[in-house]
Design a protein around this motif. Structure first.
Motif, PDB file in Angstrom:
ATOM      1  N   ASP A 102       0.772  -1.231   0.054  1.00 14.56           N
ATOM      2  CA  ASP A 102       0.006  -0.151  -0.041  1.00 14.56           C
ATOM      3  C   ASP A 102       0.868   1.352  -0.144  1.00 14.56           C
ATOM      4  N   LEU A 103       2.258   1.322   0.579  1.00 15.48           N
ATOM      5  CA  LEU A 103       2.913   2.135   0.477  1.00 15.48           C
ATOM      6  C   LEU A 103       3.960   2.370  -0.592  1.00 15.48           C
ATOM      7  N   CYS A 104       4.190   1.191  -1.039  1.00 13.69           N
ATOM      8  CA  CYS A 104       5.383   0.922  -2.132  1.00 13.69           C
ATOM      9  C   CYS A 104       4.738   1.557  -3.532  1.00 13.69           C
ATOM     10  N   LEU A 105       5.827   2.523  -4.072  1.00  9.43           N
ATOM     11  CA  LEU A 105       5.841   3.421  -5.267  1.00  9.43           C
ATOM     12  C   LEU A 105       6.192   2.824  -6.387  1.00  9.43           C
ATOM     13  N   ASN A 106       7.127   1.339  -6.218  1.00  7.26           N
ATOM     14  CA  ASN A 106       7.614   0.515  -7.332  1.00  7.26           C
ATOM     15  C   ASN A 106       8.844   1.712  -8.091  1.00  7.26           C
ATOM     16  N   CYS A 107       9.434   2.497  -7.288  1.00  6.21           N
ATOM     17  CA  CYS A 107      10.501   3.199  -7.774  1.00  6.21           C
ATOM     18  C   CYS A 107      11.737   2.317  -8.011  1.00  6.21           C
ATOM     19  N   GLY A 108      11.906   1.304  -7.502  1.00  3.83           N
ATOM     20  CA  GLY A 108      12.952   0.276  -7.698  1.00  3.83           C
ATOM     21  C   GLY A 108      14.256   0.579  -7.000  1.00  3.83           C
ATOM     22  N   ARG A 109      14.136   1.692  -6.031  1.00  2.00           N
ATOM     23  CA  ARG A 109      15.486   1.783  -5.290  1.00  2.00           C
ATOM     24  C   ARG A 109      15.980   0.835  -4.304  1.00  2.00           C
TER      25      ARG A 109
ATOM     26  N   THR B 280      16.017  -0.369   3.451  1.00  2.00           N
ATOM     27  CA  THR B 280      15.318   0.539   4.378  1.00  2.00           C
ATOM     28  C   THR B 280      15.705   2.105   4.298  1.00  2.00           C
ATOM     29  N   ASN B 281      17.048   2.123   4.221  1.00  4.82           N
ATOM     30  CA  ASN B 281      17.669   3.285   4.200  1.00  4.82           C
ATOM     31  C   ASN B 281      17.377   4.250   2.940  1.00  4.82           C
ATOM     32  N   VAL B 282      17.097   3.679   1.690  1.00  4.12           N
ATOM     33  CA  VAL B 282      16.872   4.321   0.261  1.00  4.12           C
ATOM     34  C   VAL B 282      15.330   4.375   0.174  1.00  4.12           C
ATOM     35  N   CYS B 283      14.280   3.622   0.789  1.00  2.00           N
ATOM     36  CA  CYS B 283      12.760   3.672   0.399  1.00  2.00           C
ATOM     37  C   CYS B 283      12.589   5.069   0.666  1.00  2.00           C
TER      38      CYS B 283
ATOM     39  N   CYS C  84      18.022  -9.842  -3.626  1.00  2.00           N
ATOM     40  CA  CYS C  84      16.762 -10.809  -3.314  1.00  2.00           C
ATOM     41  C   CYS C  84      15.427 -10.184  -3.264  1.00  2.00           C
ATOM     42  N   ILE C  85      15.393  -8.781  -3.716  1.00  2.00           N
ATOM     43  CA  ILE C  85      14.144  -8.084  -3.599  1.00  2.00           C
ATOM     44  C   ILE C  85      13.397  -8.327  -5.011  1.00  2.00           C
ATOM     45  N   ASN C  86      12.132  -8.982  -4.925  1.00  2.00           N
ATOM     46  CA  ASN C  86      11.547  -9.293  -6.127  1.00  2.00           C
ATOM     47  C   ASN C  86      10.392  -8.282  -6.079  1.00  2.00           C
ATOM     48  N   LEU C  87      10.295  -7.090  -6.658  1.00  2.00           N
ATOM     49  CA  LEU C  87       9.385  -6.001  -6.624  1.00  2.00           C
ATOM     50  C   LEU C  87       8.374  -6.679  -7.586  1.00  2.00           C
ATOM     51  N   THR C  88       8.289  -7.534  -8.748  1.00  2.00           N
ATOM     52  CA  THR C  88       7.043  -8.088  -9.218  1.00  2.00           C
ATOM     53  C   THR C  88       6.056  -8.648  -8.343  1.00  2.00           C
ATOM     54  N   ASP C  89       6.621  -9.514  -7.289  1.00  2.00           N
ATOM     55  CA  ASP C  89       5.691 -10.193  -6.328  1.00  2.00           C
ATOM     56  C   ASP C  89       5.751  -9.219  -5.016  1.00  2.00           C
ATOM     57  N   HIS C  90       6.692  -8.439  -4.947  1.00  2.00           N
ATOM     58  CA  HIS C  90       7.001  -7.547  -3.562  1.00  2.00           C
ATOM     59  C   HIS C  90       7.193  -8.498  -2.348  1.00  2.00           C
ATOM     60  N   ILE C  91       8.254  -9.217  -2.666  1.00  2.00           N
ATOM     61  CA  ILE C  91       8.826 -10.273  -1.640  1.00  2.00           C
ATOM     62  C   ILE C  91      10.104  -9.946  -1.465  1.00  2.00           C
ATOM     63  N   VAL C  92      10.653 -10.349  -0.493  1.00  2.00           N
ATOM     64  CA  VAL C  92      12.078 -10.446  -0.038  1.00  2.00           C
ATOM     65  C   VAL C  92      12.339 -11.686   0.281  1.00  2.00           C
ATOM     66  N   ASP C  93      13.368 -12.282  -0.209  1.00  2.00           N
ATOM     67  CA  ASP C  93      13.661 -13.792  -0.169  1.00  2.00           C
ATOM     68  C   ASP C  93      14.583 -13.623   1.226  1.00  2.00           C
ATOM     69  N   GLY C  94      13.872 -14.243   2.127  1.00  2.00           N
ATOM     70  CA  GLY C  94      14.374 -13.993   3.550  1.00  2.00           C
ATOM     71  C   GLY C  94      15.486 -15.229   3.806  1.00  2.00           C
ATOM     72  N   SER C  95      15.736 -16.245   2.829  1.00  2.00           N
ATOM     73  CA  SER C  95      16.756 -17.126   2.726  1.00  2.00           C
ATOM     74  C   SER C  95      17.942 -16.313   2.168  1.00  2.00           C
ATOM     75  N   ARG C  96      18.200 -15.363   1.512  1.00  2.00           N
ATOM     76  CA  ARG C  96      19.086 -14.748   1.013  1.00  2.00           C
ATOM     77  C   ARG C  96      19.454 -13.132   1.602  1.00  2.00           C
ATOM     78  N   CYS C  97      18.400 -12.844   2.185  1.00  2.00           N
ATOM     79  CA  CYS C  97      18.620 -11.281   2.852  1.00  2.00           C
ATOM     80  C   CYS C  97      19.657 -11.325   3.701  1.00  2.00           C
ATOM     81  N   ILE C  98      20.443 -10.514   3.935  1.00  2.00           N
ATOM     82  CA  ILE C  98      21.713 -10.330   4.881  1.00  2.00           C
ATOM     83  C   ILE C  98      21.519  -9.455   6.035  1.00  2.00           C
ATOM     84  N   VAL C  99      20.205  -8.790   5.919  1.00  2.00           N
ATOM     85  CA  VAL C  99      19.587  -7.697   6.919  1.00  2.00           C
ATOM     86  C   VAL C  99      20.658  -6.692   7.101  1.00  2.00           C
TER      87      VAL C  99
END
Length: 309
Positions: free
Chosen positions: A232-239, A268-271, A248-263
C-alpha cells in the motif's frame, strides 16, 4: 541534501561500524599472531561459524542458529570478515547513485535463487569436513578463506611495518613460517575472484557459494523478524532493488527472499516512502491484486440437461 535519521539508519550504521571493527580486529589479530588485542581477537575468531564447526563448539553454533531464527542472517552482515570484504569491494568499485525514474542505470537487480548449486556446495563441504579433507573448506568456508588471505598477503606487510617502528612500540610477533609461493598464489586468485564478483553482483558469493550462508539461509527463511514490503506504500520506484546487494528483492511479487537477505538495512535506508520494514508482523493486502481468485483458473463447466419430455 537532507539526511533522514530513522531507527533503520541507526541500525544500518551500527551494523557497518560493527562489521568494520570486527574485520579490522580479526585482521590485526591474524597478521600479528594474536600479539595485538589477543582477548578480543580470540573471541571474534571463536564466534566464527566455520571455526566453531571445526572445533565442535555447539554453544556457538546453537547460539548463532537461535539468533538467525530470531533476526535472520545478521552473522553475514556483522561479524563475517569475508562479507565485509565483499561490501568494501562493491562500495569502492560502484559508488554510482541509485537509479532514477526512467533511467536504465542499475546497481543490482533481482536474480532467481540457485538452490541446487547452493545445496551441492554445502553437501560437498559437510562431506569434506566429515572425511577430514581440509582442502575443500579452506577455499570455501569464509573465515578459513579470510585467514588464508591475511596470512599469505597481509602478514608479511605487517612484519615489515613492525620492523620500522621504534623498539617496544609494537609487541613482538611470534615466530611463524612464511607462506609458500603456492599459498600466496592461491590467496591472490581467491581475493581477485571475490573482488571481481563483488564489484558487479554484491553478495552473490554469499548467496551461491558460501556454505555458511546456505546453512543459515535454511533457518533465516523462518526468522521471526524479516523484511516486509508494504504494497500500500510501495511506489515501485525500484530503489530498494537497486540497493539490495543480496539481489533478493522481487518487486514483481513484492517479496524479499528471507533465505538470501543479509539484513544490511540498505533497502530501508533508500526507500522514499518507508514501504520496507524489519518486522515480525505480516501485513494483509488492502487491495488483494495478487491474491488468487477462486474459479478464474478453472475451465467453464457445461451443464447437460438430461430431462426429456
Amino acid at each position: 541534501m537532507k539526511v533522514r535519521l530513522t531507527k533503520y539508519s541507526l541500525l544500518r550504521w551500527s551494523r557497518i561500524c560493527l562489521s568494520i571493527a570486527a574485520t579490522g580486529i580479526l585482521t590485526l589479530s591474524i597478521c600479528t599472531g594474536a600479539s595485538c588485542m589477543p582477548s578480543v581477537g580470540k573471541f571474534l575468531e571463536s564466534i566464527q561459524i566455520g571455526h566453531a564447526v571445526m572445533a565442535f563448539s555447539m554453544v556457538i553454533i546453537v547460539g548463532w542458529l537461535l539468533l538467525t531464527l530470531a533476526f535472520g542472517r545478521i552473522y553475514c552482515s556483522s561479524v563475517c570478515p569475508m562479507g565485509t570484504l565483499q561490501d568494501i569491494a562493491s562500495r569502492t568499485a560502484r559508488p554510482m547513485p541509485l537509479r532514477r525514474f526512467g533511467s536504465s542505470r542499475r546497481r543490482y537487480r533481482y536474480v532467481n535463487a540457485q538452490p541446487r548449486l547452493r545445496n551441492s556446495i554445502l553437501t560437498l563441504t559437510v562431506l569434506a569436513i566429515m572425511g577430514g579433507i581440509n582442502a575443500v573448506p579452506s577455499v570455501i568456508e569464509p573465515f578459513a578463506v579470510f585467514n588464508r588471505i591475511c596470512k599469505a598477503l597481509l602478514m608479511p606487510v605487517a612484519e615489515k611495518i613492525a620492523e620500522m617502528l621504534p623498539a617496544g612500540f609494537c609487541p613482538a610477533f611470534p615466530a611463524m613460517a612464511a607462506a609458500s609461493l603456492t599459498a600466496t598464489v592461491i590467496a591472490i586468485i581467491i581475493l581477485s575472484i571475490v573482488a571481481v564478483i563483488s564489484t558487479r553482483h554484491g553478495r552473490r558469493i554469499c548467496n551461491t557459494v558460501c556454505p555458511v550462508g546456505t546453512a543459515l539461509g535454511f533457518v533465516s527463511r523462518f526468522a521471526i523478524y524479516q523484511m516486509e514490503i508494504d504494497t500500500d506504500l510501495c511506489l515501485n520506484c525500484g530503489r530498494c532493488e537497486d540497493a539490495c546487494k543480496g539481489e533478493c528483492i522481487n518487486l514483481t511479487d513484492h517479496i524479499v527472499d528471507g533465505s538470501r537477505c543479509i539484513v544490511c538495512f540498505d533497502c530501508t535506508n533508500v526507500c522514499p516512502n518507508n514501504a520496507i520494514s524489519f518486522t515480525r508482523n505480516r501485513k494483509r493486502l488492502s487491495t488483494p491484486l495478487m491474491q488468487k481468485i477462486i474459479g478464474l483458473d478453472r475451465p467453464p463447466q457445461t451443464t447437460i440437461d438430461c430431462n426429456t419430455d
